[in-house]
Write an enzyme that holds these catalytic residues in place. Structure first.
Site, PDB file in Angstrom:
ATOM      1  N   GLU A  55       0.819  -1.222   0.000  1.00  0.00           N
ATOM      2  CA  GLU A  55       0.000   0.000   0.000  1.00  0.00           C
ATOM      3  C   GLU A  55       0.851   1.270   0.000  1.00  0.00           C
ATOM      4  OE1 GLU A  55      -3.828   0.296   0.370  1.00  0.00           O
ATOM      5  OE2 GLU A  55      -2.897   1.978  -0.661  1.00  0.00           O
ATOM      6  N   ASP A  95       1.178   4.006  -3.041  1.00  0.00           N
ATOM      7  CA  ASP A  95       0.637   5.354  -2.830  1.00  0.00           C
ATOM      8  C   ASP A  95       1.725   6.397  -3.081  1.00  0.00           C
ATOM      9  OD1 ASP A  95      -1.704   4.152  -2.024  1.00  0.00           O
ATOM     10  OD2 ASP A  95      -1.379   4.477   0.118  1.00  0.00           O
ATOM     11  N   SER A 146      -7.330   1.645  -3.929  1.00  0.00           N
ATOM     12  CA  SER A 146      -6.161   2.195  -3.248  1.00  0.00           C
ATOM     13  C   SER A 146      -5.316   3.053  -4.179  1.00  0.00           C
ATOM     14  CB  SER A 146      -5.249   1.065  -2.763  1.00  0.00           C
ATOM     15  OG  SER A 146      -5.703   0.555  -1.558  1.00  0.00           O
TER      16      SER A 146
END
Ligand SMILES: *[C@@H]1O[C@H](CO)[C@@H](O)[C@H](O)[C@H]1NC(C)=O
Ligand SMILES: *[C@@H]1O[C@H](CO)[C@@H](O)[C@H](O)[C@H]1NC(C)=O
Ligand SMILES: *[C@@H]1O[C@H](CO)[C@@H](O)[C@H](O)[C@H]1NC(C)=O
Ligand SMILES: *[C@@H]1O[C@H](CO)[C@@H](O)[C@H](O)[C@H]1NC(C)=O
Ligand SMILES: *[C@@H]1O[C@H](CO)[C@@H](O)[C@H](O)[C@H]1NC(C)=O
Ligand SMILES: *[C@@H]1O[C@H](CO)[C@@H](O)[C@H](O)[C@H]1NC(C)=O
Ligand SMILES: *[C@@H]1O[C@H](CO)[C@@H](O)[C@H](O)[C@H]1NC(C)=O
Length: 685
Positions: A322, A326, A602
């Site tokens: 994640e 990001d 995400s």
């Protein structure tokens, strides 16, 4: 803060198996305040459910916390629209943090009313403690006293040897119902209490990480099935294969994002991470391959919240993708602007995976008024939902919880969430007001909408998470939190369909990613807790008039106690999710040194965070402020987005919703058209 050891020990000693005292009906001056919502999510294995056990011994001492209501909350929405609605005269005139604080501080009479009620009931004034944040009154009282105060009964609840306490519903005197938000322990169970005969097996590490939508990789066997599309002469080599290998170049082509960014101090975008932690080696590998103009070693400015630490080594169990992704996305698109990383909560809490609260500490760190203040300040953490600090265990964060330590960034990206039903409505409403306050101050909060279509994964990445209630068994849709809060921007995901290019229309992200994620699809639906906000109403009426999904529905009541009524599977009157969307499929990025193909909403929130940052910077260059809460502008200017009209988000044994013309609960209003968005916002004051 937190529960005193003394209180817990007393409770332990005091638990006994009596079931003698029985309450009659509450007196007429009392009103029902909170009741447990239908069964939580995805309890596929019935042994994972909390089982109600015996009544608590009337003499056992429990640590009672009473959450006090803030003032002017009813004005919050109107205030937010005054600064966010393009047709408002005060559009863009954001408030300062102090102004926001003064607006919502709980009134003195709230404190006085609850305090004097406690005194009248025979409580000793010296025993009442006020939390640092003034949002809570705390007092350790015998069970019988608490049961009298709230006309309720406390029971033990057990699961796999863990023990918690709570009640099914409770009442408050009519004149106090407006002053009390909720109590803990209440319909939300307490934190675990120790019962010697039920020693817990000390295994917290195997439960994985909480709350990440966690982008997922496509497994090799499925990847091998994808085919390279035929060469498109109109496209350069690096745009030939975006449907299978999505990169920054693909983002730029698809959404016409410029290659240049003009950094303006104060506009560094921020990303929230908790549990998952980036590895520098993975960022370097990504930059090296896909953004070679960014030097190895580049990383966000790391702001720790309550013991959060970053980075970790690439092969760390905490590096699950994640954060790497990001950061890859945002840093690449806003470069040479820098970015900020909030790494939230200590390792013990983020791995224990047993707290449903995961955003309050972050909000505390941004907004001092949320956790402590000079007068009767505003709200704070909820014992039993948010982990308490200091965490005195070995390896825990033994400092005080941060309060107003950081200035809110103008753009905040969050790719974490859980089921809306997993937190009590009052708790969520209170937290939702914090997003409202950030909007009032000119921050844009972008949250990914989840990856399991119309439901949420309950604990791990499994495709269950549908609600049971009103006689239904795991068939009711379960939207996410925090995305269902109407004061932030929820972001769904899209994909280039197999065999297409950036010149073709995208569809909703919906892919089979192998066992447990066969229905990996853009999260969407309708909140059970929040009614449709004014800015969305016309859009939703149009959606239902033209594209009624055809599923049975109900209209959730104010306490959400009728979820699933009449066989309905979604709340027809709820806030619609998502607001917007962006590509979240086949993104090429590195994790633990290996390059993969990543999927998830995400990815979509960071993309939008980059776009809003670029727009804020351009506005700043002509002396204009940040765009703040963007939903009212977007719902009034849908031309600035590309409508997505194909795909769906199945789950809960149904086809879910379908992407249609106009807004839909799969891809929202659609994907960004950067030049149109920029033009729009440059023209607005
Ligand atoms: C209240 O507290 C005071 C001081 O601790 C103590 O002397 C008194 O007995 C207490 N009264 C009650 C009713 O508990
Ligand atoms: C979560 O687990 C930690 C560590 O086992 C424990 O200290 C804490 O009390 C638990 N909290 C909740 C709410 O279950
Ligand atoms: C693109 O993705 C496919 C799998 O979908 C893979 O086989 C191929 O090697 C990738 N192309 C590049 C240039 O990485
Ligand atoms: C940057 O890091 C990548 C990945 O570790 C490596 O392959 C590359 O050689 C590095 N570049 C420089 C200039 O050190
Ligand atoms: C990281 O990659 C190494 C080498 O491929 C592997 O041995 C290790 O198990 C991986 N670690 C994790 C946490 O996946
Ligand atoms: C609910 O459905 C699950 C999975 O289909 C099943 O195992 C369970 O027994 C059902 N529960 C009830 C109360 O019908
Ligand atoms: C919930 O609200 C409805 C009205 O909307 C009311 O009739 C009902 O009694 C409430 N139920 C509970 C359990 O709070």
């Amino acid at each position: 803060m937190g529960y005193s050891l003394r209180a817990l020990l007393v409770l332990t000693a005091g638990i006994a198996f009596t079931d003698s005292s029985v309450h009659g009906l509450p007196s007429s001056s009392y009103v029902l305040h909170e009741t447990r919502t239908p069964t939580g999510t995805g309890h596929v294995n019935s042994h994972r459910q909390w089982k109600r056990g015996s009544r608590l011994d009337p003499h056992a001492i429990i640590p009672l916390r009473i959450g006090l209501a803030q003032s002017n909350i009813h004005l919050g929405y109107q205030k937010l629209m005054e600064v966010s609605d393009p047709s408002s005269e005060t559009f863009g005139k954001h408030l300062s943090q102090d102004e926001v604080h003064d607006l919502f501080a709980p009134a003195h009479e709230t404190f006085d009313a609850v305090h004097s009620w406690l005194l009248e009931s025979g409580v000793n004034a010296s025993d009442i403690r006020q939390y640092e944040n003034k949002g809570w009154l705390a007092i350790d009282l015998p069970v019988s006293h608490v049961e009298d105060l709230f006309q309720t009964q406390y029971h033990e609840h057990e699961r796999e040897g863990e023990l918690k306490i709570g009640c099914d519903q409770y009442y408050v005197p009519r004149h106090l119902s407006e002053h009390i938000d909720y109590i803990v322990p209440g319909v939300k169970l307490s934190p675990p209490v120790v019962k010697r005969s039920l020693e817990r097996r000390g295994d917290t590490s195997s439960r994985g990480y909480r709350k990440g939508w966690r982008p997922k990789q496509m497994p090799p066997d499925l990847l091998s099935l994808t085919k390279k599309p035929p060469t498109t002469p109109k496209l350069p080599a690096d745009l030939q294969d975006c449907a299978r290998n999505f990169t920054a170049v693909c983002y730029r082509a698809l959404y016409q994002i410029p290659e240049t960014s003009h950094p303006v101090a104060g506009h560094e975008p921020a990303v929230y991470e908790s549990g998952d932690t980036f590895a520098q080696g993975d960022l370097d590998a990504y930059f090296h391959k896909y953004a070679p103009w960014i030097a190895n070693g580049t990383h966000p400015k790391i702001l720790s919240v309550d013991g959060g630490e970053a980075p970790v080594a690439p092969d760390s169990e905490f590096n699950t993708g994640e954060s790497d992704i990001d950061i890859d996305i945002i840093q690449t698109l806003v470069w040479p602007q820098t970015m900020v990383l909030y790494q939230v909560d200590d390792r013990l809490y983020t791995t224990a995976n047993n707290y449903s609260g995961f955003l309050n500490h972050f909000l505390d760190a941004l907004d001092g008024s949320y956790c402590h203040s000079t007068a009767f300040g505003i709200t704070g953490d909820s014992p039993g939902i948010d982990p308490p600090y200091p965490d005195n265990r070995p390896g825990g964060y033994d400092g005080k919880a941060l309060c107003g330590a950081y200035k809110p960034n103008k753009v905040i990206s969050i790719s974490y969430g859980e089921g809306e039903i997993d937190v009590p409505k009052n708790y969520f409403e209170r937290q939702c007001n914090e997003w409202l306050k950030l909007g009032l101050q000119g921050s844009t909060v972008l949250v990914s909408s989840g990856d399991f279509g119309v439901a949420m994964p309950p604990e791990s990445d499994s495709a269950t998470g549908c609600i049971s209630g009103s006689g239904q068994n795991q068939t009711i849709y379960n939207p996410g939190n925090p995305v269902s809060c109407p004061y932030l921007t929820s972001v769904g995901a899209t994909q280039l369909e197999p065999g297409t290019t950036v010149l073709d229309a995208e569809g909703a992200m919906q892919t089979n990613l192998g066992p447990g994620a066969e229905l990996f699809a853009s999260g969407g639906g309708f909140s059970n807790y929040f009614p449709a906000p004014e800015y969305q109403k016309a859009t939703l009426s149009k959606y239902f008039a033209k594209h009624d999904p055809g599923h049975p529905y109900y209209v959730a009541n104010a306490n959400a106690s009728n979820i699933g009524e009449n066989g309905g599977i979604y709340n027809r009157a709820g806030r619609g999710i998502p607001d917007i969307s962006a590509n979240g499929a086949n993104f090429r990025a590195f994790n633990n040194g290996t390059e993969g193909h990543w999927f998830g909403t995400s990815l979509a929130a960071p993309l939008w965070a980059s776009i809003i940052t670029l727009i804020n910077q351009e506005r700043a260059r002509i002396g204009k402020g940040s765009v703040g809460f963007i939903n009212p502008v977007l719902y009034a200017n849908t031309d600035a987005l590309t409508d997505i009209k194909q795909g769906s988000n199945p789950n809960c044994g149904t086809s879910g919703f379908t992407a249609v013309e106009g807004w839909d609960p799969v891809t929202g209003l659609g994907t960004p058209k950067y030049p149109s968005l920029l033009k729009l916002w440059l023209e607005l004051p």
